[in-house]
Design a protein around this motif. Structure first.
Motif, PDB file in Angstrom:
ATOM      1  N   PRO A 190      -2.931   4.549   0.574  1.00 43.93           N
ATOM      2  CA  PRO A 190      -4.330   4.503   0.152  1.00 43.93           C
ATOM      3  C   PRO A 190      -5.110   5.752   0.542  1.00 43.93           C
ATOM      4  O   PRO A 190      -5.266   6.072   1.718  1.00 43.93           O
ATOM      5  CB  PRO A 190      -4.868   3.256   0.877  1.00 43.93           C
ATOM      6  CG  PRO A 190      -3.676   2.367   0.984  1.00 43.93           C
ATOM      7  CD  PRO A 190      -2.533   3.300   1.248  1.00 43.93           C
ATOM      8  N   GLY A 191      -5.557   6.471  -0.456  1.00 44.54           N
ATOM      9  CA  GLY A 191      -6.369   7.664  -0.226  1.00 44.54           C
ATOM     10  C   GLY A 191      -5.590   8.911   0.130  1.00 44.54           C
ATOM     11  O   GLY A 191      -6.195   9.967   0.348  1.00 44.54           O
ATOM     12  N   ARG A 192      -4.263   8.851   0.189  1.00 52.54           N
ATOM     13  CA  ARG A 192      -3.465  10.017   0.552  1.00 52.54           C
ATOM     14  C   ARG A 192      -2.192  10.060  -0.271  1.00 52.54           C
ATOM     15  O   ARG A 192      -1.589   9.044  -0.571  1.00 52.54           O
ATOM     16  CB  ARG A 192      -3.078   9.968   2.037  1.00 52.54           C
ATOM     17  CG  ARG A 192      -4.241   9.952   2.996  1.00 52.54           C
ATOM     18  CD  ARG A 192      -3.735   9.985   4.421  1.00 52.54           C
ATOM     19  NE  ARG A 192      -3.044  11.238   4.722  1.00 52.54           N
ATOM     20  CZ  ARG A 192      -2.377  11.462   5.844  1.00 52.54           C
ATOM     21  NH1 ARG A 192      -2.277  10.508   6.759  1.00 52.54           N
ATOM     22  NH2 ARG A 192      -1.769  12.619   6.051  1.00 52.54           N
ATOM     23  N   GLN A 193      -1.794  11.264  -0.653  1.00 56.71           N
ATOM     24  CA  GLN A 193      -0.517  11.448  -1.322  1.00 56.71           C
ATOM     25  C   GLN A 193       0.018  12.842  -0.985  1.00 56.71           C
ATOM     26  O   GLN A 193      -0.744  13.790  -0.790  1.00 56.71           O
ATOM     27  CB  GLN A 193      -0.642  11.270  -2.829  1.00 56.71           C
ATOM     28  CG  GLN A 193      -1.721  12.081  -3.511  1.00 56.71           C
ATOM     29  CD  GLN A 193      -1.788  11.755  -4.994  1.00 56.71           C
ATOM     30  OE1 GLN A 193      -0.788  11.849  -5.692  1.00 56.71           O
ATOM     31  NE2 GLN A 193      -2.977  11.379  -5.466  1.00 56.71           N
ATOM     32  N   THR A 194       1.335  12.920  -0.885  1.00 52.03           N
ATOM     33  CA  THR A 194       1.956  14.185  -0.533  1.00 52.03           C
ATOM     34  C   THR A 194       3.390  14.198  -1.016  1.00 52.03           C
ATOM     35  O   THR A 194       3.973  13.156  -1.318  1.00 52.03           O
ATOM     36  CB  THR A 194       1.925  14.408   0.995  1.00 52.03           C
ATOM     37  OG1 THR A 194       2.348  15.727   1.293  1.00 52.03           O
ATOM     38  CG2 THR A 194       2.858  13.428   1.692  1.00 52.03           C
ATOM     39  N   THR A 195       3.957  15.389  -1.077  1.00 50.32           N
ATOM     40  CA  THR A 195       5.359  15.554  -1.437  1.00 50.32           C
ATOM     41  C   THR A 195       6.061  16.247  -0.282  1.00 50.32           C
ATOM     42  O   THR A 195       5.593  17.279   0.221  1.00 50.32           O
ATOM     43  CB  THR A 195       5.503  16.389  -2.720  1.00 50.32           C
ATOM     44  OG1 THR A 195       4.840  15.702  -3.791  1.00 50.32           O
ATOM     45  CG2 THR A 195       6.976  16.560  -3.079  1.00 50.32           C
ATOM     46  N   LEU A 196       7.187  15.680   0.162  1.00 53.22           N
ATOM     47  CA  LEU A 196       7.898  16.180   1.332  1.00 53.22           C
ATOM     48  C   LEU A 196       9.349  16.481   0.991  1.00 53.22           C
ATOM     49  O   LEU A 196       9.957  15.826   0.133  1.00 53.22           O
ATOM     50  CB  LEU A 196       7.872  15.136   2.464  1.00 53.22           C
ATOM     51  CG  LEU A 196       6.503  14.647   2.934  1.00 53.22           C
ATOM     52  CD1 LEU A 196       6.671  13.497   3.916  1.00 53.22           C
ATOM     53  CD2 LEU A 196       5.716  15.789   3.577  1.00 53.22           C
ATOM     54  N   THR A 197       9.900  17.470   1.681  1.00 53.59           N
ATOM     55  CA  THR A 197      11.333  17.724   1.566  1.00 53.59           C
ATOM     56  C   THR A 197      12.083  16.713   2.432  1.00 53.59           C
ATOM     57  O   THR A 197      11.475  15.983   3.220  1.00 53.59           O
ATOM     58  CB  THR A 197      11.672  19.144   2.040  1.00 53.59           C
ATOM     59  OG1 THR A 197      11.392  19.218   3.453  1.00 53.59           O
ATOM     60  CG2 THR A 197      10.845  20.185   1.291  1.00 53.59           C
ATOM     61  N   ALA A 198      13.398  16.696   2.316  1.00 58.79           N
ATOM     62  CA  ALA A 198      14.203  15.782   3.123  1.00 58.79           C
ATOM     63  C   ALA A 198      13.997  16.048   4.608  1.00 58.79           C
ATOM     64  O   ALA A 198      13.910  15.112   5.417  1.00 58.79           O
ATOM     65  CB  ALA A 198      15.671  15.916   2.758  1.00 58.79           C
TER      66      ALA A 198
ATOM     67  N   GLY B 250       0.792  -1.224   0.000  1.00 61.61           N
ATOM     68  CA  GLY B 250       0.000   0.000   0.000  1.00 61.61           C
ATOM     69  C   GLY B 250       0.820   1.267   0.000  1.00 61.61           C
ATOM     70  O   GLY B 250       0.267   2.372  -0.108  1.00 61.61           O
ATOM     71  N   LEU B 251       2.148   1.148   0.137  1.00 61.25           N
ATOM     72  CA  LEU B 251       3.040   2.311   0.109  1.00 61.25           C
ATOM     73  C   LEU B 251       3.660   2.441  -1.284  1.00 61.25           C
ATOM     74  O   LEU B 251       4.212   1.483  -1.820  1.00 61.25           O
ATOM     75  CB  LEU B 251       4.157   2.151   1.136  1.00 61.25           C
ATOM     76  CG  LEU B 251       5.322   3.148   1.052  1.00 61.25           C
ATOM     77  CD1 LEU B 251       4.858   4.555   1.433  1.00 61.25           C
ATOM     78  CD2 LEU B 251       6.483   2.705   1.939  1.00 61.25           C
ATOM     79  N   ALA B 252       3.572   3.630  -1.867  1.00 56.40           N
ATOM     80  CA  ALA B 252       4.253   3.941  -3.123  1.00 56.40           C
ATOM     81  C   ALA B 252       5.049   5.222  -2.897  1.00 56.40           C
ATOM     82  O   ALA B 252       4.504   6.221  -2.413  1.00 56.40           O
ATOM     83  CB  ALA B 252       3.251   4.119  -4.257  1.00 56.40           C
ATOM     84  N   ALA B 253       6.329   5.189  -3.187  1.00 54.20           N
ATOM     85  CA  ALA B 253       7.179   6.360  -2.941  1.00 54.20           C
ATOM     86  C   ALA B 253       8.244   6.459  -4.023  1.00 54.20           C
ATOM     87  O   ALA B 253       8.710   5.450  -4.559  1.00 54.20           O
ATOM     88  CB  ALA B 253       7.831   6.259  -1.566  1.00 54.20           C
ATOM     89  N   GLU B 254       8.621   7.702  -4.335  1.00 59.04           N
ATOM     90  CA  GLU B 254       9.705   7.921  -5.287  1.00 59.04           C
ATOM     91  C   GLU B 254      10.416   9.228  -4.943  1.00 59.04           C
ATOM     92  O   GLU B 254       9.860  10.109  -4.294  1.00 59.04           O
ATOM     93  CB  GLU B 254       9.167   7.946  -6.718  1.00 59.04           C
ATOM     94  CG  GLU B 254       8.143   9.023  -6.995  1.00 59.04           C
ATOM     95  CD  GLU B 254       7.625   8.955  -8.432  1.00 59.04           C
ATOM     96  OE1 GLU B 254       8.038   8.046  -9.156  1.00 59.04           O
ATOM     97  OE2 GLU B 254       6.815   9.818  -8.799  1.00 59.04           O
ATOM     98  N   TYR B 255      11.648   9.335  -5.396  1.00 54.30           N
ATOM     99  CA  TYR B 255      12.479  10.502  -5.109  1.00 54.30           C
ATOM    100  C   TYR B 255      12.625  11.339  -6.371  1.00 54.30           C
ATOM    101  O   TYR B 255      12.933  10.822  -7.451  1.00 54.30           O
ATOM    102  CB  TYR B 255      13.858  10.041  -4.615  1.00 54.30           C
ATOM    103  CG  TYR B 255      14.850  11.158  -4.419  1.00 54.30           C
ATOM    104  CD1 TYR B 255      14.605  12.187  -3.515  1.00 54.30           C
ATOM    105  CD2 TYR B 255      16.037  11.186  -5.166  1.00 54.30           C
ATOM    106  CE1 TYR B 255      15.520  13.211  -3.331  1.00 54.30           C
ATOM    107  CE2 TYR B 255      16.961  12.204  -4.992  1.00 54.30           C
ATOM    108  CZ  TYR B 255      16.698  13.219  -4.071  1.00 54.30           C
ATOM    109  OH  TYR B 255      17.611  14.232  -3.899  1.00 54.30           O
ATOM    110  N   ASP B 256      12.414  12.633  -6.230  1.00 59.51           N
ATOM    111  CA  ASP B 256      12.600  13.579  -7.331  1.00 59.51           C
ATOM    112  C   ASP B 256      13.930  14.293  -7.099  1.00 59.51           C
ATOM    113  O   ASP B 256      14.042  15.184  -6.245  1.00 59.51           O
ATOM    114  CB  ASP B 256      11.442  14.578  -7.351  1.00 59.51           C
ATOM    115  CG  ASP B 256      11.504  15.503  -8.569  1.00 59.51           C
ATOM    116  OD1 ASP B 256      12.618  15.687  -9.134  1.00 59.51           O
ATOM    117  OD2 ASP B 256      10.457  16.048  -8.941  1.00 59.51           O
ATOM    118  N   ALA B 257      14.938  13.879  -7.836  1.00 61.92           N
ATOM    119  CA  ALA B 257      16.283  14.435  -7.647  1.00 61.92           C
ATOM    120  C   ALA B 257      16.332  15.922  -7.999  1.00 61.92           C
ATOM    121  O   ALA B 257      17.051  16.699  -7.355  1.00 61.92           O
ATOM    122  CB  ALA B 257      17.298  13.655  -8.473  1.00 61.92           C
ATOM    123  N   ASP B 258      15.598  16.314  -9.018  1.00 59.79           N
ATOM    124  CA  ASP B 258      15.619  17.727  -9.434  1.00 59.79           C
ATOM    125  C   ASP B 258      15.059  18.626  -8.336  1.00 59.79           C
ATOM    126  O   ASP B 258      15.583  19.726  -8.105  1.00 59.79           O
ATOM    127  CB  ASP B 258      14.801  17.900 -10.714  1.00 59.79           C
ATOM    128  CG  ASP B 258      15.445  17.193 -11.906  1.00 59.79           C
ATOM    129  OD1 ASP B 258      16.680  16.997 -11.876  1.00 59.79           O
ATOM    130  OD2 ASP B 258      14.708  16.824 -12.840  1.00 59.79           O
TER     131      ASP B 258
END
Length: 372
Positions: free
Chosen positions: A46-54, A29-37
């Motif tokens: 499930p039902g939630r998504q967000t973008t976080l800094t380090a 249920g966890l999907a995560a990826e890193y945006d190097a740029d």
């Protein structure tokens, strides 16, 4: 929602970042990826998504922390595919989403494996703690049980039954009680279970993957030599009787998957055990050899003097022995046909001085016993 109370540890965060630097994560249920740029982390549950800094990653909320710690435990902390699969089964991982599972783990998730009661609870940083005890001790106070910490103590515990007799069959439902392994790790719970019941987890896992290789009775016959070659003459109907007698849940906790052959199923029930039996065990083969000798005898007719109640009493005695109920019959229970006093009375009445029932010899013509 009760999950992990503190934030993720530096070890967990470092592993999470390192994995995302190599490739995205998709687990439970966890999907995560890193945006190097952007030097940011996109996390979806499930039902939630967000973008976080380090920096924000280190203060992620409890629900996302649960998903990350769950990923870390099963992919980084637990070694071996079989151990991972077994630990997931122990906490019903395929049946509950992570938040619900973490709630349940707070109080403990109980599963049974043969006569073992295994409880999984949540430990520090999302790790798991495992307790094993006998199912008969499920409600016992832990202080009243003998504590063990070495998982290989299970070998000694499983050697003798409650009466001190040797247990030749590990998976017989005769495991002694009165002990507890209170705090085992994932690797230790696997080692302890395998020490109690050898190869059961491995074969269960192979079955789950559709890779369990099964050796049927005819396969067993084909590879026997020497004295055990005698099982090749055991009639097919006797194999049916043998499976019903030996492979019942009351005699063995494995679930029989072997048949007469791949194309010849047996009618006997294979049992309901969690773990499979992939081939006739050595005890069944040894018993098959003895029955093969007995089945070579010709049937004879005997005439006995018995009252109807005495006939029923003999039937009751056979049932009590076959179902291992002799010890449960009290001396005062004279109404039970298998009562010891009543059996002794029948012997006094119906046996002659040579031990023959109704005075009828087994070989009335004086010929030798041909059963070897």
């Amino acid at each position: 929602m009760s999950m992990i109370e503190s934030g993720l540890s530096e070890t967990q965060l470092a592993a999470f970042r390192e994995q995302l630097a190599a490739e995205p994560i998709e687990y439970d249920g966890l999907a995560a990826e890193y945006d190097a740029d952007e030097d940011s982390y996109h996390i979806e549950t499930p039902g939630r998504q967000t973008t976080l800094t380090a920096d924000e990653l280190s203060t992620v909320d409890a629900e996302r922390a649960a998903y990350i710690s769950n990923w870390y435990f099963y992919t980084q902390a637990v070694g071996g595919e079989v151990t991972q699969a077994f630990c997931r089964w122990l906490e019903l991982a395929d049946d509950r989403p992570v938040p619900d599972r973490y709630d349940a783990l707070d109080s403990g998730i109980d599963r049974e494996w043969g006569q073992l009661s295994i409880t999984t609870t949540l430990a520090d940083e999302g790790a798991r703690r495992y307790e094993i005890r006998h199912v008969d001790d499920s409600d016992a106070d832990a202080d009243a049980l003998t504590t063990h910490t070495d998982p290989f103590d299970a070998r000694d515990i499983g050697t003798l039954d409650a009466t001190g007799r040797y247990r030749p069959l590990q998976t017989a439902p005769s495991l002694d009680s009165g002990w507890i392994f209170p705090e085992l790790t994932a690797s230790e719970v696997y080692e302890a279970v395998e020490a109690f019941y050898s190869a059961t987890v491995v074969n269960w896992h192979r079955e789950q993957r559709g890779e369990l290789d099964i050796d049927h009775w005819r396969d067993e016959q084909d590879r026997q030599s020497g004295i055990y070659n005698l099982i090749t003459v055991l009639p097919d109907e006797a194999v049916e009787w043998a499976a019903a007698a030996c492979c019942d849940d009351s005699q063995c906790l494995k679930r029989r998957e072997w048949e007469l052959s791949e194309d010849e199923p047996l009618d006997a029930d294979g049992g309901d055990g969690v773990f499979p039996c992939r081939e006739p065990c050595s005890m069944v083969v040894a018993a098959g050899r003895e029955w093969a000798k007995l089945e070579r005898e010709e049937s004879r007719s005997y005439e006995f003097e018995l009252t109807p109640s005495e006939k029923e009493q003999i039937e009751a005695i056979i049932d009590a022995v076959a179902d291992d109920e002799i010890d449960e019959i009290r001396e005062a229970d004279i109404g039970n046909g298998a009562n010891r006093w009543r059996a002794r009375y029948l012997r006094e009445k119906r046996f002659d001085d040579d031990g023959h029932l109704s005075g009828t010899p087994t070989h009335p013509d004086g010929d030798d016993d041909d059963s070897e």
